[in-house]
Scaffold this active site. Sequence first.
Site, PDB file in Angstrom:
ATOM      1  N   TYR A  34       0.833  -1.202   0.000  1.00 33.58           N
ATOM      2  CA  TYR A  34       0.000   0.000   0.000  1.00 33.58           C
ATOM      3  C   TYR A  34       0.875   1.262   0.000  1.00 33.58           C
ATOM      4  CZ  TYR A  34      -3.305   3.520   1.583  1.00 33.58           C
ATOM      5  OH  TYR A  34      -4.073   4.653   1.690  1.00 33.58           O
ATOM      6  N   TRP A  86       1.430   5.544  -1.998  1.00 36.39           N
ATOM      7  CA  TRP A  86       1.395   6.398  -3.182  1.00 36.39           C
ATOM      8  C   TRP A  86       2.823   6.578  -3.678  1.00 36.39           C
ATOM      9  CZ3 TRP A  86      -2.621  10.748  -3.601  1.00 36.39           C
ATOM     10  CH2 TRP A  86      -3.823  10.392  -2.975  1.00 36.39           C
TER      11      TRP A  86
END
Length: 776
Positions: A114, A116
């Site tokens: 997980y 960005w």
Amino acid sequence: MASAKGLPLTSSHWGTYRAKVENGKVSELTGWEHDKDPSPIAPGILDIQHGPTRISAPMIRKSWLEDGPGSNNHLRGVDPFVEVSWDKAERLVADELNRVCKNFGNSSIFGGSYGWASAGRFHHAQSQLHRFLNCIGGYTRSKFTYSFAAAEAMIPHVLGSYRAYLDTCTSWDLIKEHTKLFVCFGGVPLKNGQICQGGTGNHYQKESLIKAGNAGIEFVNISPLKSDLLDEVNGQWVAARPNTDTALMLGVAHTLHVENLSDKDFLNKYTEGFDVFLPYLMGTSDGVEKSAEWAAKICDISVNEIKDLARRMASKRTMISVSWSLTRQDHGEQPFWMAIMLASMIGQIGLPGGGFGFGYSATNHIGGQFTILPGAAFPQAKNEIENFIPVARITDLLLKAGEHFDFDGTSYEYPDTKIVYWAGGNPFHHHQDLNRLVKAWKKPDTIISNDWCWNSLAKRSDIVLPCTTPLERDDIMMTPRDPYVVSMSKLVDPYGKAKNDYEIFKNIARVMDVEEKFTKGRSEEEWQKWIYEQTSERAAAANIDVPSYEKFREERWFKIKDPSEPTLMLKDFRKDPIQNPLNTPSGKIEIYSKTVENFGYADCPGHPMWIEPCEWLGLKDKAYPLHLISNQPKNKLHSQMDHGKYSKSFKIKDREPVEINPIDATQRNLKNGDIVKLFNDRGACLAGVKVDEKVMPGVVQISTGAWYDPENPQEPGSICKHGNPNVLTVDKGTSKLGQGPIAHSCLIEVEKYTNKLPKITAHEPPEIIRTDASLS
């Protein structure tokens, strides 16, 4: 269409920029000409792009290299690293993956990864990792996002979908024209609006908010932080006790009902189950009437504030905005469900400027007015492994192999994890109760990470493969959440021996005899062209004009034509709920869900309900009297570029700032600039004091993002000297339904730190060993 002129472009989650390159380095990033409010975050990469924290070559943890998988796992974060050649690193990774697949099965590989990483459509780290792992048989995945996991599980039971309405919130244009009262639970935090997943071409949240204020809209900011709403709009600040949003909404709903202010026609026509909910609201089912008087005691605000708010909401065109942060508390499913219920009672859902919205300025695209481009993505192939975990249950996965967990109506089992492979994120930033995670991190045989800098994750890995940054590769910024499509230029050569994720996985795939399966015979450029041309076909089917690939690359960017009508959430459903039903069992808004009721979860029953947070026992006992808000930072995205000059400029004596009300500061003899210890039973960290009356009494605020930096990495529970608040937060699911994180349900105490300040080492690389033998 703009002509190909000026400086090259690059894009990130925080905007699009013109780049100046001098002597092989990016020397300047300036917001491009189409962005009215460029974020100052991006230039934070300039001093670290070639800094000492860059990972220059493949690295293997010394104990792992010498003694093999599972050796001295307690030394993760302590051991030095040994530099090796790419050939050796690729063989080691391939051999370890083959060993685990053969002996334990692919479910023993956790590739949730997980985080960005890049705004680029092709060089998206998670997509690259997931495709690679699927090519070798699959992996255990994670489901949902830390941002609003509870809503992702809950709202489909209420509206039939969550994502469909998240990305189509009523536009600011309609709000400015029609809304009279804007009630924002959790505020409209412009610092969050700097970001848009996948990239953005123009920041419009601040401009839209100011124009809405100038249009005469009344704003009510219900938040422990006055700063969650821009001062210029002169909003009313209702400083309700943290975690009490659902109770406050219940008090408003009770007032609407007893004063005959609710829209009964809307409830009858468009909703299901109000008659089941009403006995709870009125107290006939549990003996507790959810009156304004009841709610006021819980929320620590006045009865009149609640009743006045209810009357105003019923008498004016009202928009209810619920911040994503509301889901990140114990029982985080309830506030969003209750907000939809409250909007249903008011009866303005589907009307211009009325109803509800999911987090205005949570990111830049919420409330935007743009045509959604049906963009293609790098295909991830099929995952043959069915195992998954809710995204915030990573520690449980590692500590509870073979045990069962409940999630959204079904019982599942945690697999036995032997390998964790992470690319594009940092669990030591976003996960809760880091001391518990550190314990769990010792369990897997091998931790592999692709990363560009020596952050908390890289230092706690066994194999570290250096990857490029967006400045070092070509890509395409293309997202359904923004009308701009940008050709991202490779500005400089990769640092040291760094490679992009595609090249890293292609080479490992070659060693594992799946290169053709992974690449399909395409180069990076050919994949990007394929993604663009697939998007062009979809766009043509949707009557959206896009230029040819060659013209796009030549002219560097284009903008999708704006829609002919403003975005209005649930407009068609309002117009005709029979012809345009919701994807729920009843086809209506489900105030009561028989499906959820049948799950039998005491912590998430069949209708919205006030359930006291788990942490409140500590508050009653006065052990930890301060409520900690660990929100998103304004000077970086999550923990990205925490070591950059811009982020560092906000720190106090090299530590993360903590904001505290003057009353609480005086009681503890604290002043601006003091270093304090924040602590509870889970851990402790240091931070620099900032006294601010915009924080309500009884609350302290420290943003996430400081790289985890324990004073003694070998000592369990060692204090984080840098100020990572997740050493304090609770690692528990919101409920059995959503299993989301509950970081905002956290109680602590604060005291002045009087010992000698320890040196910050979070931004220093580990010890690195380089020998001729290791590079062979």
